[in-house]
Design an enzyme around this catalytic site. Structure first.
Site, mmCIF file in Angstrom:
data_model
loop_
_atom_site.group_PDB
_atom_site.id
_atom_site.type_symbol
_atom_site.label_atom_id
_atom_site.label_comp_id
_atom_site.label_asym_id
_atom_site.label_seq_id
_atom_site.Cartn_x
_atom_site.Cartn_y
_atom_site.Cartn_z
ATOM 1 C CB THR A 1 0.984 -56.764 -61.150
ATOM 2 O OG1 THR A 1 0.634 -57.751 -60.181
ATOM 3 C CG2 THR A 1 0.986 -57.441 -62.510
ATOM 4 C CG ASP A 2 2.674 -59.180 -56.527
ATOM 5 O OD1 ASP A 2 1.667 -59.260 -57.257
ATOM 6 O OD2 ASP A 2 2.616 -59.262 -55.283
ATOM 7 C CD GLU A 3 -1.889 -61.419 -59.975
ATOM 8 O OE1 GLU A 3 -2.169 -62.165 -60.924
ATOM 9 O OE2 GLU A 3 -2.716 -61.038 -59.137
ATOM 10 C CE1 TYR B 1 -3.964 -57.327 -64.203
ATOM 11 C CE2 TYR B 1 -2.913 -58.834 -62.655
ATOM 12 C CZ TYR B 1 -3.156 -57.541 -63.108
ATOM 13 O OH TYR B 1 -2.592 -56.472 -62.450
ATOM 14 C CE LYS C 1 -0.330 -54.726 -65.356
ATOM 15 N NZ LYS C 1 -0.819 -53.346 -65.647
HETATM 16 P P1 NAD Z 1 -8.946 -50.488 -61.702
HETATM 17 O O1 NAD Z 1 -9.571 -51.681 -62.328
HETATM 18 O O2 NAD Z 1 -9.524 -49.917 -60.456
HETATM 19 O O3 NAD Z 1 -8.915 -49.278 -62.749
HETATM 20 C C1 NAD Z 1 -8.486 -49.427 -64.065
HETATM 21 C C2 NAD Z 1 -8.795 -48.125 -64.767
HETATM 22 O O4 NAD Z 1 -8.314 -48.215 -66.126
HETATM 23 C C3 NAD Z 1 -10.300 -47.817 -64.855
HETATM 24 O O5 NAD Z 1 -10.528 -46.470 -64.557
HETATM 25 C C4 NAD Z 1 -10.646 -48.145 -66.309
HETATM 26 O O6 NAD Z 1 -11.738 -47.396 -66.783
HETATM 27 C C5 NAD Z 1 -9.341 -47.775 -67.008
HETATM 28 N N1 NAD Z 1 -9.142 -48.474 -68.287
HETATM 29 C C6 NAD Z 1 -9.228 -49.818 -68.508
HETATM 30 N N2 NAD Z 1 -8.961 -50.067 -69.818
HETATM 31 C C7 NAD Z 1 -8.697 -48.867 -70.416
HETATM 32 C C8 NAD Z 1 -8.340 -48.479 -71.727
HETATM 33 N N3 NAD Z 1 -8.244 -49.374 -72.708
HETATM 34 N N4 NAD Z 1 -8.130 -47.172 -71.970
HETATM 35 C C9 NAD Z 1 -8.244 -46.244 -70.980
HETATM 36 N N5 NAD Z 1 -8.590 -46.557 -69.715
HETATM 37 C C10 NAD Z 1 -8.803 -47.859 -69.440
HETATM 38 O O7 NAD Z 1 -7.414 -50.830 -61.549
HETATM 39 P P2 NAD Z 1 -6.411 -50.668 -60.317
HETATM 40 O O8 NAD Z 1 -6.661 -51.741 -59.347
HETATM 41 O O9 NAD Z 1 -6.415 -49.252 -59.910
HETATM 42 O O10 NAD Z 1 -5.041 -51.020 -61.053
HETATM 43 C C11 NAD Z 1 -4.325 -50.011 -61.716
HETATM 44 C C12 NAD Z 1 -3.040 -50.589 -62.280
HETATM 45 O O11 NAD Z 1 -2.265 -51.136 -61.228
HETATM 46 C C13 NAD Z 1 -3.240 -51.700 -63.303
HETATM 47 O O12 NAD Z 1 -2.285 -51.555 -64.317
HETATM 48 C C14 NAD Z 1 -2.981 -52.966 -62.485
HETATM 49 O O13 NAD Z 1 -2.514 -53.998 -63.320
HETATM 50 C C15 NAD Z 1 -1.926 -52.480 -61.532
HETATM 51 N N6 NAD Z 1 -1.858 -53.180 -60.235
HETATM 52 C C16 NAD Z 1 -2.995 -53.302 -59.473
HETATM 53 C C17 NAD Z 1 -2.905 -53.907 -58.219
HETATM 54 C C18 NAD Z 1 -4.110 -54.103 -57.337
HETATM 55 O O14 NAD Z 1 -4.019 -54.863 -56.368
HETATM 56 N N7 NAD Z 1 -5.228 -53.440 -57.591
HETATM 57 C C19 NAD Z 1 -1.659 -54.376 -57.764
HETATM 58 C C20 NAD Z 1 -0.531 -54.240 -58.587
HETATM 59 C C21 NAD Z 1 -0.653 -53.618 -59.814
HETATM 60 O O1 DAU Z 2 -0.710 -59.104 -56.720
HETATM 61 C C1 DAU Z 2 -1.137 -57.956 -57.403
HETATM 62 C C2 DAU Z 2 -2.463 -58.241 -58.043
HETATM 63 O O2 DAU Z 2 -3.393 -58.331 -56.976
HETATM 64 C C3 DAU Z 2 -2.905 -57.180 -59.029
HETATM 65 O O3 DAU Z 2 -1.978 -57.126 -60.084
HETATM 66 C C4 DAU Z 2 -4.307 -57.488 -59.548
HETATM 67 O O4 DAU Z 2 -4.760 -56.425 -60.365
HETATM 68 C C5 DAU Z 2 -5.235 -57.634 -58.371
HETATM 69 O O5 DAU Z 2 -6.497 -58.056 -58.833
HETATM 70 C C6 DAU Z 2 -4.707 -58.629 -57.348
HETATM 71 O O6 DAU Z 2 -4.780 -59.990 -57.839
HETATM 72 P P1 DAU Z 2 -5.217 -61.225 -56.907
HETATM 73 O O7 DAU Z 2 -5.791 -62.255 -57.751
HETATM 74 O O8 DAU Z 2 -4.132 -61.606 -55.958
HETATM 75 O O9 DAU Z 2 -6.328 -60.444 -56.039
HETATM 76 P P2 DAU Z 2 -7.797 -60.870 -55.579
HETATM 77 O O10 DAU Z 2 -8.248 -59.799 -54.638
HETATM 78 O O11 DAU Z 2 -8.670 -61.221 -56.709
HETATM 79 O O12 DAU Z 2 -7.500 -62.181 -54.738
HETATM 80 C C7 DAU Z 2 -6.690 -62.142 -53.571
HETATM 81 C C8 DAU Z 2 -6.711 -63.534 -52.976
HETATM 82 O O13 DAU Z 2 -8.029 -63.798 -52.482
HETATM 83 C C9 DAU Z 2 -6.397 -64.614 -53.982
HETATM 84 O O14 DAU Z 2 -5.678 -65.666 -53.344
HETATM 85 C C10 DAU Z 2 -7.788 -65.132 -54.386
HETATM 86 C C11 DAU Z 2 -8.603 -64.945 -53.109
HETATM 87 N N1 DAU Z 2 -10.047 -64.693 -53.324
HETATM 88 C C12 DAU Z 2 -10.407 -63.664 -54.146
HETATM 89 C C13 DAU Z 2 -11.728 -63.421 -54.421
HETATM 90 C C14 DAU Z 2 -12.132 -62.297 -55.343
HETATM 91 C C15 DAU Z 2 -11.000 -65.487 -52.710
HETATM 92 O O15 DAU Z 2 -10.670 -66.405 -51.930
HETATM 93 N N2 DAU Z 2 -12.320 -65.244 -52.974
HETATM 94 C C16 DAU Z 2 -12.722 -64.260 -53.818
HETATM 95 O O16 DAU Z 2 -13.948 -64.107 -54.037
#
Ligand code: NAD
Ligand code: DAU
Length: 366
Positions: A139-141, A163, A167
């Site tokens: 992730t970019d985080e 988190y 990562k």
């Molecule tokens: P999500 O939360 O929708 O899904 C995560 C999945 O992983 C679920 O199906 C869960 O059951 C499974 N899981 C969790 N722990 C596990 C374990 N110990 N063993 C097997 N399965 C397990 O997640 P997402 O948003 O699809 O994110 C997927 C990946 O992409 C993650 O690695 C996350 O860090 C990364 N990522 C997400 C975002 C975003 O904005 N959603 C952005 C950048 C990177």
């Molecule tokens: O940048 C990539 C990441 O993006 C992924 O690696 C993470 O898995 C994913 O959860 C996401 O993280 P963020 O913390 O950036 O996403 P979130 O949707 O939780 O929040 C986006 C922005 O919105 C952040 O500035 C917080 C704000 N926010 C979020 C929630 C849930 C609010 O203002 N109110 C809220 O209730």
């Protein structure tokens, strides 16, 4: 361009029942190029087998697909599966920053012990003559807050939430297995992802489902935090591209090219949902809240990959998907949802009501 996977490869996709993982599985199997996929998923609150229903309903795709319910931190199940595959795509993780602030432990267990368990099995299989390519979805985080400019792959990692720290720890382990044991690894760093099938706890799906239900939208702080939005179709395509074409040992930014302050995203989302700004509440901020993420996507562009989905179109289609799938939303908002929502937002929304109603972009703080 050379493909680093064999013909008709067998992939292990962990976390394939989640948001990005299920999109990757759907995309790769729909290509009908003979690729087989085994999904290993623990089915946490965020995992949902319904996300894979399309695949399981198509006989040709179902014949190239297996689902295993299990934990990536379980060496027995991982040790059985990995010797049969050509590549591991580790999508599994605990993914919500707010939950990592409430309960960090599961993040470390999956991000450190789980990733180590997968790496060990991949190292052993490779040493036994079955080379395994290992892609870690990151992730970019991991770059942390960036005030100006854009993070590049060579920048130091500076995670700031539990988190992001988990990562970054996963990434360090993956890199160590490449350097120390010669494991064929690649890492993708995706930006904030949105689209259908996303568990409704993150900004876009939470605010969409709340807006459609006429419930308050809890905006943290001044709402001027910047994120770079990437459609899930593009994110999955970027992962697939790096899996096939990424150089061993390298990391690649998968940037969306849509840097927007949260207020702007919220205003566009409200328009798509046919609601107005009166639903928005300013609430106390997330502790340690990163102000801005922005990545330079030129390394992947030089290899020939770019995102394609325009943000406004992707957002409108996402809002329509949530409107059209009330059963999916109701099922996601069952189980522990109410307890989580009360813990995360109860006091915040109570405090939020005491401050001024948020205003549209341009008129508020910022
Ligand atoms: P999500 O939360 O929708 O899904 C995560 C999945 O992983 C679920 O199906 C869960 O059951 C499974 N899981 C969790 N722990 C596990 C374990 N110990 N063993 C097997 N399965 C397990 O997640 P997402 O948003 O699809 O994110 C997927 C990946 O992409 C993650 O690695 C996350 O860090 C990364 N990522 C997400 C975002 C975003 O904005 N959603 C952005 C950048 C990177
Ligand atoms: O940048 C990539 C990441 O993006 C992924 O690696 C993470 O898995 C994913 O959860 C996401 O993280 P963020 O913390 O950036 O996403 P979130 O949707 O939780 O929040 C986006 C922005 O919105 C952040 O500035 C917080 C704000 N926010 C979020 C929630 C849930 C609010 O203002 N109110 C809220 O209730």
């Amino acid at each position: 361009m050379s493909d680093r996977l064999p013909d008709a490869p067998h992939l292990l996709v962990t976390g394939g029942a989640g948001f990005i993982g299920s999109e990757l599985v759907r995309q790769v199997l729909a290509r009908r190029d003979g690729t087989r996929i085994t999904v290993l998923d623990k089915l946490t609150y965020a995992g949902n087998r319904a996300n894979l229903a399309e695949v399981e309903a198509d006989p040709e795709q179902a014949a190239r697909f297996d689902f295993v319910h299990g934990d990536i931190a379980d060496p027995d199940v991982v040790g059985l599966l990995i010797p049969n595959v050509d590549a591991v795509v580790n999508v599994a993780a605990e993914t919500h920053v707010d939950r990592s602030i409430l309960d960090p432990e599961a993040f470390l267990r999956t991000g450190v012990i789980g990733v180590h368990t997968l790496l060990e099995a991949a190292r052993r299989a490779s040493a036994d003559g079955r080379p395994v390519r290992f892609l870690q979805v990151s992730t970019d985080e991991v770059y942390g807050d960036i005030e100006r400019g854009r993070s590049r792959e060579t920048d130091a990692l500076a995670p700031r939430s539990p988190y992001a720290a988990a990562k970054a720890a996963s990434e360090h382990l993956v890199h160590a297995y490449h350097v120390t044991f010669g494991l064929d690894t690649v890492i993708t760093r995706g930006s904030n992802t949105y689209g259908p099938h996303q568990y409704p706890e993150k900004l876009i799906p939470l605010f969409t489902t709340n807006a459609l239900a006429g419930e308050p939208l809890p905006m943290y702080g001044d709402g001027m935090q910047v994120r770079d939005w990437l459609h899930v179709r593009d994110h999955a395509a970027g992962i697939d591209f790096v899996l096939r074409h990424g150089e061993p040992g390298e990391a690649y930014n998968v940037a969306g090219g849509n840097e927007l302050p949260n207020r702007d995203v919220i205003a566009r989302l409200l328009e798509a949902a046919g609601r107005d700004w009166t639903l928005v509440r300013t609430v106390p901020d997330r502790p340690g809240h990163d102000r801005r993420y922005a990545m330079d996507g030129s390394k992947l562009a030089a290899l020939g990959w770019r995102p394609r989905v325009a943000f406004d179109e992707g957002l409108a289609a996402t809002v329509a998907w949530y409107r059209d799938h009330p059963d999916w939303v109701a099922s996601a908002r069952s189980g522990d949802w109410d307890a989580y929502y009360a813990r995360q937002y109860g006091a915040r929304l109570a405090a939020g009501q005491a401050v001024a109603m948020a205003e549209p972009p341009g008129e508020g703080a910022g």
